[in-house]
Design an enzyme around this catalytic site. Structure first.
Site, PDB file in Angstrom:
ATOM      1  N   PHE A 184      57.308 -28.507  -1.458  1.00 58.66           N
ATOM      2  CA  PHE A 184      58.590 -29.000  -2.042  1.00 58.66           C
ATOM      3  C   PHE A 184      58.733 -27.483  -3.758  1.00 58.66           C
ATOM      4  O   PHE A 184      58.025 -27.588  -4.289  1.00 58.66           O
ATOM      5  CB  PHE A 184      58.418 -30.298  -2.029  1.00 58.66           C
ATOM      6  N   ASP A 185      60.102 -28.341  -3.403  1.00 60.01           N
ATOM      7  CA  ASP A 185      60.674 -27.940  -5.199  1.00 60.01           C
ATOM      8  C   ASP A 185      60.263 -28.842  -5.371  1.00 60.01           C
ATOM      9  O   ASP A 185      59.769 -29.839  -5.477  1.00 60.01           O
ATOM     10  CB  ASP A 185      62.252 -27.760  -4.948  1.00 60.01           C
ATOM     11  N   ALA A 186      59.899 -28.941  -6.892  1.00 58.91           N
ATOM     12  CA  ALA A 186      59.265 -29.489  -8.143  1.00 58.91           C
ATOM     13  C   ALA A 186      60.582 -30.066  -9.076  1.00 58.91           C
ATOM     14  O   ALA A 186      61.005 -31.354  -8.464  1.00 58.91           O
ATOM     15  CB  ALA A 186      58.872 -28.761  -9.408  1.00 58.91           C
ATOM     16  N   VAL A 237      61.440 -27.995   1.344  1.00 56.50           N
ATOM     17  CA  VAL A 237      62.494 -28.809   1.018  1.00 56.50           C
ATOM     18  C   VAL A 237      62.935 -29.036  -0.684  1.00 56.50           C
ATOM     19  O   VAL A 237      61.793 -28.260  -1.652  1.00 56.50           O
ATOM     20  CB  VAL A 237      61.848 -30.759   0.591  1.00 56.50           C
ATOM     21  N   ASP A 239      66.436 -28.613  -3.306  1.00 59.65           N
ATOM     22  CA  ASP A 239      67.309 -29.034  -3.955  1.00 59.65           C
ATOM     23  C   ASP A 239      68.935 -28.632  -4.595  1.00 59.65           C
ATOM     24  O   ASP A 239      69.846 -28.466  -4.390  1.00 59.65           O
ATOM     25  CB  ASP A 239      67.618 -30.154  -5.291  1.00 59.65           C
TER      26      ASP A 239
END
Length: 224
Positions: free
Chosen positions: A8-10, A174, A176
């Site tokens: 994941f991005d944070a 994943v 945004d």
């Protein structure tokens, strides 16, 4: 399970990142009333610096020094100290986005999860502790520690070096942001999922494997 690992991005993927709130709170201690107009001026500089960082044109230290140059001169405090104070505030105000805790609970124990972020190291540990999410993640990879930023595949190669039984067909990234998270995952040879919670139109040539508008949709994708 379709995937063994989910990376994941944070910021704005797992956690909110209201930097206006953090800056406002930080600068109150110096008697500065930080207005929306002040924030727009700050972001005009800050956003360009992050783009340059993602393009490997500047370092993480350059971001810290340049984005706080004006405020440092105004209040007489070193730029790096101001950045540290902002990260401390962000660790307090940053919270899991809607549906994130439900998603993490649903995947926990079924797949291994990690974080790959272009953010600053000093924020990550405090935020995970404050949000009680540390237990979910096997690793946290911060670009600042590696010397390059997503989408550079060196960031992903470092993450891969920390994984056991590496199989790239079983790893999902994943995030945004198309230009860093999705392009980075593609460059590294893994599947990607664009968390498009802002419901933007993709006018780029970057094509994610999946696109979702709510993080809960990820559960079905990973479960296969």
């Amino acid at each position: 399970m379709r995937y063994n690992w989910v990376l994941f991005d944070a910021d704005e993927t797992l956690f909110s990142f209201n930097s206006y709130l953090g800056l406002t709170s930080m600068l109150k201690r110096y008697g500065i009333e930080f207005t929306p107009e002040d924030y727009e001026a700050f972001q005009a500089v800050n956003k360009l610096l992050w783009v340059a960082y993602q393009n490997n044109e500047i370092t993480a230290n350059d971001i810290q020094m340049r984005r706080f140059a004006k405020l440092s001169a105004q209040i007489g405090v070193n730029q790096l100290q101001l950045n540290q104070e902002l990260m401390a505030e962000m660790a307090k105000v940053s919270q899991p986005l809607d549906g994130v805790m439900e998603m993490l609970d649903a995947l926990y124990g079924k797949v291994k999860m990690g974080i790959i972020t272009n953010g600053f190291t000093e924020l990550q540990e405090s935020r995970l502790n404050n949000t009680q999410t540390k237990k979910f993640f096997e690793m946290v990879v911060v670009s600042e520690q590696i010397g390059v930023a997503k989408p550079d595949r060196k960031v992903f190669d470092y993450a891969f070096s920390l994984m056991d039984n590496l199989d790239k067909t079983k790893i999902l990234m994943v995030g945004d942001t198309l230009a860093s998270d999705i392009l980075g995952g593609y460059n590294a040879g893994i599947d990607t999922c664009w968390f498009n919670h802002a419901k933007q139109t993709n006018e780029t040539e970057i094509h994610p494997t999946y696109e979702i508008t709510h993080i809960r949709e990820l559960i079905d994708i990973v479960n296969g």
